[in-house]
Design a protein around this motif. Structure first.
Motif, mmCIF file in Angstrom:
data_model
loop_
_atom_site.group_PDB
_atom_site.id
_atom_site.type_symbol
_atom_site.label_atom_id
_atom_site.label_comp_id
_atom_site.label_asym_id
_atom_site.label_seq_id
_atom_site.Cartn_x
_atom_site.Cartn_y
_atom_site.Cartn_z
ATOM 1 N N GLY A 11 0.806 -1.220 0.000
ATOM 2 C CA GLY A 11 0.000 0.000 0.000
ATOM 3 C C GLY A 11 0.835 1.265 0.000
ATOM 4 N N VAL A 12 1.764 1.361 -0.941
ATOM 5 C CA VAL A 12 2.574 2.576 -1.113
ATOM 6 C C VAL A 12 2.764 2.811 -2.603
ATOM 7 N N PRO A 13 3.048 4.054 -3.001
ATOM 8 C CA PRO A 13 3.327 4.339 -4.409
ATOM 9 C C PRO A 13 4.593 3.613 -4.876
ATOM 10 N N VAL A 14 4.674 3.374 -6.158
ATOM 11 C CA VAL A 14 5.793 2.628 -6.726
ATOM 12 C C VAL A 14 7.143 3.274 -6.405
ATOM 13 N N ASP A 15 7.225 4.604 -6.397
ATOM 14 C CA ASP A 15 8.494 5.275 -6.100
ATOM 15 C C ASP A 15 8.970 4.982 -4.677
ATOM 16 N N LYS A 16 8.059 4.971 -3.720
ATOM 17 C CA LYS A 16 8.438 4.674 -2.336
ATOM 18 C C LYS A 16 8.900 3.224 -2.215
ATOM 19 N N ALA A 17 8.193 2.299 -2.843
ATOM 20 C CA ALA A 17 8.591 0.892 -2.798
ATOM 21 C C ALA A 17 9.968 0.707 -3.440
ATOM 22 N N TRP A 18 10.188 1.373 -4.571
ATOM 23 C CA TRP A 18 11.462 1.274 -5.285
ATOM 24 C C TRP A 18 12.599 1.820 -4.416
ATOM 25 N N ASP A 19 12.400 2.980 -3.798
ATOM 26 C CA ASP A 19 13.434 3.557 -2.931
ATOM 27 C C ASP A 19 13.727 2.638 -1.740
ATOM 28 N N SER A 20 12.712 2.064 -1.149
ATOM 29 C CA SER A 20 12.899 1.172 -0.006
ATOM 30 C C SER A 20 13.656 -0.085 -0.395
ATOM 31 N N GLN A 92 -2.263 4.732 -7.934
ATOM 32 C CA GLN A 92 -1.417 5.796 -7.390
ATOM 33 C C GLN A 92 -0.784 5.438 -6.043
ATOM 34 N N ASN A 93 -1.468 4.614 -5.238
ATOM 35 C CA ASN A 93 -0.995 4.315 -3.887
ATOM 36 C C ASN A 93 -0.737 2.840 -3.608
ATOM 37 N N HIS A 94 -0.671 2.021 -4.646
ATOM 38 C CA HIS A 94 -0.444 0.588 -4.456
ATOM 39 C C HIS A 94 0.510 0.068 -5.524
ATOM 40 N N THR A 95 1.362 -0.880 -5.105
ATOM 41 C CA THR A 95 2.391 -1.427 -5.976
ATOM 42 C C THR A 95 2.443 -2.939 -5.813
ATOM 43 N N ARG A 96 2.637 -3.644 -6.903
ATOM 44 C CA ARG A 96 2.881 -5.090 -6.852
ATOM 45 C C ARG A 96 4.381 -5.308 -6.905
#
Length: 143
Positions: A11-20, A92-96
């Motif tokens: 439950g986060v945008p793709v950019d946040k998941a990518w940075d993490s 916008q707020n979810h990423t697989r």
């Protein structure tokens, strides 16, 4: 070689998941058995891993296809492992987050011990699924 693919929706945008995902020093927070992880020059990473009662240092080459949101990795030496993480925005707020692992069961058994055959494949599948769930917790809640 055996191949395993698993995914989790976070439950986060793709950019946040990518940075993490790219904060290698935080891998111990969500990857079972990883005691320390650090990046080195030339796209290399070192991970101190403990599995099956055995400690070992693993070196990997890591490459990014940032525009496609894909990180690929390949270990150098034993154990011979390869894999990738790919991220796809759901909205916008979810990423697989898709994880792919390629491994030789015999090499994994020799390096880390553990069960044989089907039991080993099942244990690795559970571990990858658990790591993805821990990543979900980490990226959504910082734990």
């Amino acid at each position: 070689m055996s191949t395993l693919e698993e995914h989790v929706d976070v439950g986060v945008p793709v950019d946040k998941a990518w940075d993490s995902l790219h904060r290698m020093e935080n891998f111990p927070r969500f990857l079972e058995g990883v005691r320390d992880a650090r990046t080195e020059a030339g796209g290399r990473a070192r991970l101190d891993i403990e599995a099956g009662g055995r400690a070992r240092e693993v070196e990997a080459e890591v490459s990014d296809r940032a525009k496609e949101r894909v990180m690929e990795w390949q270990t150098r030496g034993v154990p011979d492992l390869a894999g990738s993480f790919s991220l796809q925005p759901i909205d916008q707020n979810h990423t697989r987050v898709q994880a792919r692992l390629e491994y030789d069961p015999g090499t994994v058994r020799d390096a880390f011990g553990g069960p044989r055959g089907f039991a080993q494949a099942t244990a690795i599948e559970r571990l990858v699924r658990s790591d993805l769930e821990h990543f979900k917790e980490y990226v959504e809640h910082g734990r």
